[in-house]
Design a protein around this motif. Structure first.
Motif, PDB file in Angstrom:
ATOM      1  N   ASP A   1      -4.373  -3.848   8.803  1.00 11.06           N
ATOM      2  CA  ASP A   1      -3.029  -3.474   8.363  1.00 11.06           C
ATOM      3  C   ASP A   1      -3.095  -2.387   7.291  1.00 11.06           C
ATOM      4  OD1 ASP A   1      -1.587  -5.530   9.939  1.00 11.06           O
ATOM      5  OD2 ASP A   1      -2.626  -6.919   8.607  1.00 11.06           O
ATOM      6  N   LEU A   2      -4.032  -2.527   6.368  1.00 13.57           N
ATOM      7  CA  LEU A   2      -4.220  -1.502   5.347  1.00 13.57           C
ATOM      8  C   LEU A   2      -4.627  -0.188   5.993  1.00 13.57           C
ATOM      9  CD1 LEU A   2      -4.438  -0.570   2.401  1.00 13.57           C
ATOM     10  CD2 LEU A   2      -6.783  -1.468   2.373  1.00 13.57           C
ATOM     11  N   PHE A   3      -5.507  -0.255   6.979  1.00 13.45           N
ATOM     12  CA  PHE A   3      -5.971   0.946   7.677  1.00 13.45           C
ATOM     13  C   PHE A   3      -4.791   1.686   8.303  1.00 13.45           C
ATOM     14  CE2 PHE A   3      -7.883   3.640  10.774  1.00 13.45           C
ATOM     15  CZ  PHE A   3      -9.206   3.848  10.412  1.00 13.45           C
ATOM     16  N   SER A   4      -3.948   0.963   9.050  1.00 15.22           N
ATOM     17  CA  SER A   4      -2.821   1.624   9.727  1.00 15.22           C
ATOM     18  C   SER A   4      -1.816   2.176   8.716  1.00 15.22           C
ATOM     19  CB  SER A   4      -2.148   0.664  10.702  1.00 15.22           C
ATOM     20  OG  SER A   4      -1.643  -0.477  10.056  1.00 15.22           O
ATOM     21  N   ALA A   5      -1.616   1.469   7.596  1.00 14.64           N
ATOM     22  CA  ALA A   5      -0.700   1.968   6.563  1.00 14.64           C
ATOM     23  C   ALA A   5      -1.209   3.283   5.975  1.00 14.64           C
ATOM     24  CB  ALA A   5      -0.542   0.927   5.454  1.00 14.64           C
ATOM     25  N   LEU A   6      -2.499   3.362   5.718  1.00 15.13           N
ATOM     26  CA  LEU A   6      -3.063   4.582   5.139  1.00 15.13           C
ATOM     27  C   LEU A   6      -3.058   5.740   6.131  1.00 15.13           C
ATOM     28  CD1 LEU A   6      -6.007   3.000   3.109  1.00 15.13           C
ATOM     29  CD2 LEU A   6      -3.888   3.991   2.198  1.00 15.13           C
ATOM     30  N   ILE A   7      -3.250   5.429   7.406  1.00 21.09           N
ATOM     31  CA  ILE A   7      -3.122   6.474   8.423  1.00 21.09           C
ATOM     32  C   ILE A   7      -1.701   7.041   8.410  1.00 21.09           C
ATOM     33  CG2 ILE A   7      -3.020   6.879  10.927  1.00 21.09           C
ATOM     34  CD1 ILE A   7      -5.849   6.961   9.846  1.00 21.09           C
ATOM     35  N   CYS A   8      -0.714   6.162   8.256  1.00 20.99           N
ATOM     36  CA  CYS A   8       0.672   6.639   8.112  1.00 20.99           C
ATOM     37  C   CYS A   8       0.782   7.628   6.962  1.00 20.99           C
ATOM     38  CB  CYS A   8       1.614   5.460   7.840  1.00 20.99           C
ATOM     39  SG  CYS A   8       1.851   4.309   9.198  1.00 20.99           S
ATOM     40  N   TYR A   9       0.226   7.256   5.832  1.00 22.63           N
ATOM     41  CA  TYR A   9       0.353   8.070   4.620  1.00 22.63           C
ATOM     42  C   TYR A   9      -0.340   9.421   4.772  1.00 22.63           C
ATOM     43  CZ  TYR A   9      -0.191   9.574  -0.219  1.00 22.63           C
ATOM     44  OH  TYR A   9      -0.182  10.314  -1.383  1.00 22.63           O
ATOM     45  N   TYR A  10      -1.601   9.393   5.169  1.00 18.63           N
ATOM     46  CA  TYR A  10      -2.361  10.645   5.220  1.00 18.63           C
ATOM     47  C   TYR A  10      -1.898  11.567   6.354  1.00 18.63           C
ATOM     48  CZ  TYR A  10      -5.596   8.643   1.813  1.00 18.63           C
ATOM     49  OH  TYR A  10      -6.144   8.100   0.679  1.00 18.63           O
TER      50      TYR A  10
ATOM     51  N   SER B   1      -7.409  12.562   8.056  1.00 21.11           N
ATOM     52  CA  SER B   1      -6.689  11.318   7.791  1.00 21.11           C
ATOM     53  C   SER B   1      -7.608  10.117   7.948  1.00 21.11           C
ATOM     54  CB  SER B   1      -5.501  11.177   8.755  1.00 21.11           C
ATOM     55  OG  SER B   1      -4.557  12.199   8.573  1.00 21.11           O
ATOM     56  N   VAL B   2      -8.389  10.122   9.016  1.00 26.79           N
ATOM     57  CA  VAL B   2      -9.306   9.001   9.259  1.00 26.79           C
ATOM     58  C   VAL B   2     -10.402   8.969   8.198  1.00 26.79           C
ATOM     59  CG1 VAL B   2     -10.958   8.006  10.889  1.00 26.79           C
ATOM     60  CG2 VAL B   2      -8.812   8.977  11.724  1.00 26.79           C
ATOM     61  N   GLU B   3     -10.909  10.118   7.830  1.00 26.34           N
ATOM     62  CA  GLU B   3     -11.960  10.178   6.816  1.00 26.34           C
ATOM     63  C   GLU B   3     -11.494   9.577   5.496  1.00 26.34           C
ATOM     64  OE1 GLU B   3     -15.383  13.366   5.638  1.00 26.34           O
ATOM     65  OE2 GLU B   3     -13.373  14.160   5.981  1.00 26.34           O
ATOM     66  N   LYS B   4     -10.296   9.943   5.059  1.00 25.86           N
ATOM     67  CA  LYS B   4      -9.768   9.397   3.805  1.00 25.86           C
ATOM     68  C   LYS B   4      -9.468   7.908   3.934  1.00 25.86           C
ATOM     69  CE  LYS B   4      -8.370  11.528   0.561  1.00 25.86           C
ATOM     70  NZ  LYS B   4      -8.963  11.772  -0.777  1.00 25.86           N
ATOM     71  N   THR B   5      -8.952   7.498   5.088  1.00 31.90           N
ATOM     72  CA  THR B   5      -8.618   6.093   5.295  1.00 31.90           C
ATOM     73  C   THR B   5      -9.864   5.225   5.314  1.00 31.90           C
ATOM     74  OG1 THR B   5      -6.583   6.617   6.490  1.00 31.90           O
ATOM     75  CG2 THR B   5      -7.563   4.465   6.911  1.00 31.90           C
TER      76      THR B   5
ATOM     77  N   ALA C   1       0.823  -1.205   0.000  1.00 29.77           N
ATOM     78  CA  ALA C   1       0.000   0.000   0.000  1.00 29.77           C
ATOM     79  C   ALA C   1       0.860   1.259   0.000  1.00 29.77           C
ATOM     80  CB  ALA C   1      -0.931  -0.013   1.211  1.00 29.77           C
ATOM     81  N   LEU C   2       1.838   1.329   0.896  1.00 28.25           N
ATOM     82  CA  LEU C   2       2.647   2.543   0.991  1.00 28.25           C
ATOM     83  C   LEU C   2       3.568   2.725  -0.212  1.00 28.25           C
ATOM     84  CD1 LEU C   2       3.494   2.521   4.804  1.00 28.25           C
ATOM     85  CD2 LEU C   2       2.076   4.171   3.582  1.00 28.25           C
ATOM     86  N   GLU C   3       4.128   1.645  -0.722  1.00 33.43           N
ATOM     87  CA  GLU C   3       5.003   1.779  -1.890  1.00 33.43           C
ATOM     88  C   GLU C   3       4.203   2.121  -3.142  1.00 33.43           C
ATOM     89  OE1 GLU C   3       7.363  -1.780  -1.748  1.00 33.43           O
ATOM     90  OE2 GLU C   3       8.594  -1.004  -0.092  1.00 33.43           O
ATOM     91  N   THR C   4       2.957   1.650  -3.215  1.00 35.67           N
ATOM     92  CA  THR C   4       2.079   2.077  -4.311  1.00 35.67           C
ATOM     93  C   THR C   4       1.862   3.585  -4.266  1.00 35.67           C
ATOM     94  OG1 THR C   4       0.928  -0.050  -4.371  1.00 35.67           O
ATOM     95  CG2 THR C   4      -0.249   1.832  -5.299  1.00 35.67           C
ATOM     96  N   LEU C   5       1.841   4.136  -3.057  1.00 37.44           N
ATOM     97  CA  LEU C   5       1.628   5.566  -2.871  1.00 37.44           C
ATOM     98  C   LEU C   5       2.943   6.358  -2.891  1.00 37.44           C
ATOM     99  CD1 LEU C   5      -1.076   5.222  -0.098  1.00 37.44           C
ATOM    100  CD2 LEU C   5      -1.463   6.080  -2.418  1.00 37.44           C
ATOM    101  N   GLY C   6       4.055   5.682  -3.175  1.00 40.69           N
ATOM    102  CA  GLY C   6       5.329   6.365  -3.354  1.00 40.69           C
ATOM    103  C   GLY C   6       6.182   6.497  -2.108  1.00 40.69           C
ATOM    104  N   ILE C   7       5.859   5.741  -1.046  1.00 46.56           N
ATOM    105  CA  ILE C   7       6.604   5.817   0.207  1.00 46.56           C
ATOM    106  C   ILE C   7       7.433   4.551   0.384  1.00 46.56           C
ATOM    107  CG2 ILE C   7       6.442   6.123   2.704  1.00 46.56           C
ATOM    108  CD1 ILE C   7       5.404   8.508   1.003  1.00 46.56           C
TER     109      ILE C   7
END
Length: 277
Positions: A214-223, A234-238, A23-29
């Motif tokens: 796991d996806l939820f926590s990864a997206l929280i990291c990103y946003y 961040s939570v709304e987008k996640t 998830a994070l590498e797809t988003l460039g992290i």
């Protein structure tokens, strides 16, 4: 620019570091992934093989990382599934070492259990509660985990707020309740920091969703870290992203995130957000 993710690794499926990294590498992290266990597949399946990583090896992996790369590039530490109690003290040292460099985030996903009950060693659960949660900038428990951490049964919205305030009192700066079922046919998500609390609701989806946390926590990291969004945003987008992925995934043991992570978020037609604190 990287996330240090300390969680499980599976040979097949998308849970733990497999979904976090994708998830994070797809988003460039960039993700630096330290494994806590190596399993053939999700242990909730009918069978699996595997073993926890020795805590000395976990520490050695990190020390080698320290020798061969610049730890200043790590913006955030995320911890998830923990394989044994001895790993907790190593994770504490890693988090503290990263945080000493400059202002860094630590997100703790306290993977302890779910509506079926506790699925890790109780001693590990107690160590997460007593030692990792107080270090966290953000924790992301589900309802069972929030009940365990707070010592309070959750039956309604007031219970969610009270339980979250109890855990904030333990030291965690922000709480995100990733899923609760206090209302029929709805999933409630709640977040609370020192300023305010927000409730989000989406329709319940009857499907297998191993890896959703796991996806939820990864997206929280990103946003929160990379998009610099507020906790509420961040939570709304996640929530919207996870709901879309689960809705479009096949009814299999693990999320089909490869196909659907980048799918439009506009599919969430019955999204509800309300300030409650």
């Amino acid at each position: 620019m990287a996330v240090l993710s300390i969680s499980s690794y599976v040979s097949r499926g998308y849970v733990g570091n497999r979904v976090i990294s994708f998830a994070l590498e797809t988003l460039g992290i960039e993700v630096v992934a330290l494994p806590t266990v190596i399993f053939s597949n999700h242990p909730g399946n009918s069978s699996y093989k595997g073993f926890p990583i020795d805590s000395s090896d976990l520490a050695a992996f990190f020390e080698e990382l320290n020798k061969t790369s610049d730890l200043n590039n790590i913006d955030l530490v995320l911890s998830g599934y923990i394989g044994n109690v001895n790993q907790v003290s190593k994770i504490i040292k890693i988090v503290n070492q990263i945080k000493k460099l400059k202002e860094k985030l630590y997100i703790c996903d306290p993977i302890i259990g779910n509506e079926k009950g506790m699925f890790i060693n109780p001693e590990v659960a107690e160590n997460i509660k007593n030692n990792l949660v107080p270090l966290a900038d953000i924790i992301t428990p589900n309802q069972f985990e929030l009940e365990y951490l707070s010592g309070k049964e959750i039956r309604n919205m007031n219970d969610i707020i009270t339980s979250s305030e109890i855990v904030r009192g333990m030291g965690a700066k922000s709480i995100i309740l990733t899923s609760s079922h206090i209302e029929n046919k709805l999933v409630s998500v709640f977040c609370l920091d020192e300023k305010e609390g927000w409730l989000f609701k989406v329709p319940f989806l009857l499907t297998s969703s191993n890896g959703a946390g796991d996806l939820f926590s990864a997206l929280i990291c990103y946003y929160s870290c990379y998009m610099k969004m507020s906790l509420k945003n961040s939570v709304e987008k996640t929530v919207a992203t996870c709901w879309s992925v689960i809705k479009n995934s096949k009814n299999t043991d693990d999320l089909d995130i490869i196909k659907f992570l980048k799918k439009s978020l506009s599919e969430v037609s019955d999204f509800y957000a309300k300030k409650v604190v």
